[in-house]
Structures are given as structure tokens and as C-alpha cells.
Scaffold this active site. Structure first.
Site, PDB file in Angstrom:
ATOM      1  N   HIS A 246       0.828  -1.205   0.000  1.00  0.00           N
ATOM      2  CA  HIS A 246       0.000   0.000   0.000  1.00  0.00           C
ATOM      3  C   HIS A 246       0.864   1.257   0.000  1.00  0.00           C
ATOM      4  O   HIS A 246       1.848   1.341   0.734  1.00  0.00           O
ATOM      5  CB  HIS A 246      -0.908  -0.001   1.238  1.00  0.00           C
ATOM      6  CG  HIS A 246      -1.722   1.251   1.385  1.00  0.00           C
ATOM      7  ND1 HIS A 246      -2.628   1.668   0.438  1.00  0.00           N
ATOM      8  CD2 HIS A 246      -1.746   2.194   2.368  1.00  0.00           C
ATOM      9  CE1 HIS A 246      -3.191   2.790   0.833  1.00  0.00           C
ATOM     10  NE2 HIS A 246      -2.674   3.150   1.993  1.00  0.00           N
ATOM     11  N   SER A 247       0.501   2.244  -0.822  1.00  0.00           N
ATOM     12  CA  SER A 247       1.110   3.575  -0.805  1.00  0.00           C
ATOM     13  C   SER A 247       2.635   3.491  -0.952  1.00  0.00           C
ATOM     14  O   SER A 247       3.139   3.010  -1.960  1.00  0.00           O
ATOM     15  CB  SER A 247       0.701   4.299   0.479  1.00  0.00           C
ATOM     16  OG  SER A 247       1.128   5.635   0.488  1.00  0.00           O
ATOM     17  N   TYR A 248       3.370   3.953   0.069  1.00  0.00           N
ATOM     18  CA  TYR A 248       4.838   3.946  -0.015  1.00  0.00           C
ATOM     19  C   TYR A 248       5.397   2.521  -0.072  1.00  0.00           C
ATOM     20  O   TYR A 248       6.521   2.307  -0.529  1.00  0.00           O
ATOM     21  CB  TYR A 248       5.435   4.688   1.179  1.00  0.00           C
ATOM     22  CG  TYR A 248       6.850   5.175   0.945  1.00  0.00           C
ATOM     23  CD1 TYR A 248       7.082   6.423   0.377  1.00  0.00           C
ATOM     24  CD2 TYR A 248       7.951   4.382   1.262  1.00  0.00           C
ATOM     25  CE1 TYR A 248       8.369   6.870   0.134  1.00  0.00           C
ATOM     26  CE2 TYR A 248       9.242   4.827   1.019  1.00  0.00           C
ATOM     27  CZ  TYR A 248       9.447   6.066   0.465  1.00  0.00           C
ATOM     28  OH  TYR A 248      10.730   6.507   0.223  1.00  0.00           O
ATOM     29  N   THR A 274      -1.931  -0.803  -3.861  1.00  0.00           N
ATOM     30  CA  THR A 274      -3.082   0.062  -3.588  1.00  0.00           C
ATOM     31  C   THR A 274      -2.580   1.481  -3.395  1.00  0.00           C
ATOM     32  O   THR A 274      -1.785   1.744  -2.496  1.00  0.00           O
ATOM     33  CB  THR A 274      -3.852  -0.395  -2.325  1.00  0.00           C
ATOM     34  OG1 THR A 274      -2.995  -0.363  -1.186  1.00  0.00           O
ATOM     35  CG2 THR A 274      -4.392  -1.796  -2.509  1.00  0.00           C
TER      36      THR A 274
END
Length: 363
Positions: A246-248, A274
Site C-alpha cells: 500500500h502507498s509507499y 493500492t
């Protein structure tokens, strides 16, 4: 007029805060049954924020306990060869993470205050444990026969109090006449008095000065991902490794690919991202990596479009599709995982959207 700020002295247990998680995994006040209230004291935002952060640290430890007790994961200290005195971090693994011959799932959260097992602290506090933690995903993966490794990419250092260093005043060793030194000292004291008065108003409770001691080979999320790959994932018996980032966490995975391209290609079957913040141009990912990502990765992003609708991307890497954010879907809807006995890239990526839609409904 600015109110006097109460002491920044908060409880170190949920019970001390008079909160507990109910049978639905919601954080509720023990006496009133009400959700968490951020503005506990009006007009004292800094104090309320510190209180929120103190509660967040307790919840982080609570989730760690759930990973061990409810999910039966093992807490593994890293670096694996750390001395007793050096800073350490840890990850979580299922009992069969390294021995499962078929499939292994690796979870990487995003940046910020979240730690292993969490998607978003805010969701844990304001919604429930199922919305804000990785626990439902971990349990379902284990039920489907996956080994599981949960990374902890934001645990990069420990904080210790900064030692105080005495700096002698310039007058201590000056050859100036005593009268001149006295005048300078008086001016210096007046300046310090005004500065201290301002600082007391701006920061009523000066906190301890801390320094950071970084964890060897785990000083950043990118370093952490490579370290866990080298010492655990690459050593696992699984024929098929699946990542959810997710993200980073997506950026950390791309950096892992750049540094371990051949190994990742030979072992990783599929990657579900995501809202990944990776950038193949800035990270200088080569053509072969971009081609592999187009075939083996998918990035579900926040969008008002229906679930799985293609979303335009300016980057020549993996497909971007809508996570179905803002669409109506019941949290009670079951997630059907059809991985079967022979997991494949297609099955894995086809099954995740429903879960992500449920997750994004809470984000």
C-alpha cells in the site's frame, strides 16, 4: 487568552485511557460507550494531538499482540545477527512462512505512523480493527494455505534522550575587563529571559530533546524491504510469492525490484498495489522491470469509477484500475478467494478487488 496546557502525561494502557475494543472491534469508552473523542479539551489542539499520539502508540502495541495471539504469527527480531546492545526492529511471520512449498504472501503498509499489521491508525481508532488492520487479510490468507510475512518498514530507528552538552559562556575565558563582561552577561541574561518567555508561551511544556539511532540495514523502508527479501523471502521454499503493498510500500517494492531484479522475477508471481506512490522514472526502473510490472502487477487507486474500471496512467508500468472508492458495498459481503491448489498471477489479481473495495470504503 491562551489556556494553561495540562501536563503531557498520558496513560500507557487502554484501560488508563478508559477505552476498550468491543466485540465488533470498535474502540469505545468503557463508561459511556462513545467513540473516541479527539477534542477532549477545547482550544488545546497540541495537547489533544499529543493525547491522540499516546493512544496511537498503545494501539500499535495492541495490534502487535493480536498478530501473535489471534493470528499466531511469530515476532522475528532484525537484524538477525544483531548484538544485544544495538538498535533492533522486527517483523512477523507465520509458522510456515519459510517452509510452505506452494505460496507465500508478503504485506507492506504505507508511510507515516503505521507499523506492522496496520493499514491506517485513524481507521483503527475511528472505525474498527477490521478496517484499519491487516488482520482479516492475514487470517484469510492463512486459511487459504498461504505462508505470511508482515513487514515493518517504518520501524527504522530507536529514540534516546540527547545528552546535554555544557557550552561555557564566552566570558569564562575572556580577557575583557570585569565591568564589560558584566554588562554583556546582563544583556545575555535579558535576551535569554525574553526567549524563554516566548518559548514558554509557544511551547508550554518543552519536551525532552531526542536523538535517533538508526537500525542497521533497516534505516529506511527501502532498506527494510531489501533486508527482509535477502534474509527471509529469498530463503523461503514457496514456489509462488505474492506481494500486497500500500502507498509507499509500492515504492519500496519497486526499489526492491531494481536492486534484486532477477531474484524477484524468478520468485514473485504477482503484486497487488493500492494507491502506490512509486514512480518508475524517478526511481530509474529499467525497461525490463517496467515490462515485468505490466504483466505481473496491478495498482488499485482511489476513484469514483466502478470497481476495476481502467484508470489512465502517465507512467508506462503496471495497469491502474479503480478500487471502487465511494461505491456502495456491504462490509458483510464475503470475499471469494479462488486461488485453489495451483495459485496463478491471474487468479490472485482477479480475487483482490472485492477486498480492496471493502478496504477503500473505510479509507
Amino acid at each position: 487568552m491562551k489556556k494553561d496546557e495540562p501536563p503531557l502525561d498520558f496513560p500507557d494502557t487502554l484501560e488508563g485511557f478508559e477505552y476498550a475494543f468491543n466485540e465488533k472491534g470498535q474502540l469505545r469508552h468503557i463508561k459511556t460507550g462513545e467513540p473516541f473523542v479527539f477534542n477532549y479539551r477545547e482550544d488545546l489542539h497540541r495537547w489533544n494531538q499529543k493525547r491522540y499520539e499516546a493512544l496511537g502508540e498503545i494501539i500499535t502495541k495492541y495490534v502487535y499482540e493480536l498478530l501473535e495471539k489471534d493470528c499466531n504469527l511469530k515476532k522475528i527480531s532484525i537484524p538477525v545477527d544483531a548484538t544485544e546492545s544495538e538498535p533492533k526492529s522486527f517483523i512477523f511471520m507465520s509458522e510456515d512462512a519459510l517452509t510452505n512449498p506452494q505460496k507465500l504472501m508478503v504485506l507492506i503498509h504505507g508511510s507515516g505512523v503505521v507499523r506492522a499489521g496496520q493499514w491506517a491508525r485513524r481507521l483503527i481508532i475511528n472505525e474498527d480493527l477490521d478496517s484499519g488492520t491487516q488482520i482479516p487479510f492475514i487470517k484469510r490468507a492463512m486459511d487459504e494455505g498461504y505462508g505470511v510475512i508482515v513487514l515493518n518498514p517504518n520501524e527504522n530507528y530507536i529514540e534516546v534522550e540527547k545528552p546535554k552538552i555544557h557550552v561555557p559562556s564566552s566570558s569564562d575565558s575572556s580577557d575583557e575587563p570585569a565591568e564589560k563582561r558584566e554588562r554583556k552577561d546582563k544583556v545575555s541574561k535579558e535576551t535569554k529571559k525574553r526567549r524563554d518567555f516566548y518559548e514558554k508561551y509557544r511551547n508550554p511544556q518543552r519536551e525532552k530533546e531526542m536523538m535517533q539511532l538508526y537500525i542497521r540495514e533497516n534505516g529506511s523502508p527501502e532498506e527494510h524491504a531489501v533486508y527482509v527479501w535477502d534474509h527471509f523471502i529469498a530463503q523461503s521454499a514457496a514456489e509462488n510469492v505474492f506481494f500486497v503493498a500500500h502507498s509507499y510500500g509500492g515504492l519500496a517494492f519497486v526499489e526492491l525490484m531494481i536492486q534484486r531484479e532477477a531474484d524477484v522475477k524468478s520468485k514473485v508471481t504477482a503484486v497487488a498495489l493500492t494507491d502506490s506512490v512509486h514512480n518508475v522514472w524517478h526511481q530509474e526502473a529499467g525497461k525490463t522491470i517496467r515490462e515485468w510490472m505490466r504483466e505481473n502487477c496491478c495498482n488499485w487507486v482511489s476513484s469514483s469509477e466502478p470497481l476495476d474500471t481502467s484508470v489512465e496512467s502517465m507512467l508506462p508500468d503496471c495497469p491502474r484500475v479503480s478500487a471502487g472508492y465511494w461505491t456502495s458495498i456491504s462490509h458483510e459481503r464475503k470475499i471469494q478467494w479462488h486461488f485453489g491448489h495451483r495459485p496463478s498471477r491471474a487468479n490472485f489479481l482477479e480475487e483482490l478487488p472485492v477486498y480492496f473495495q471493502i478496504l477503500y470504503r473505510s479509507l
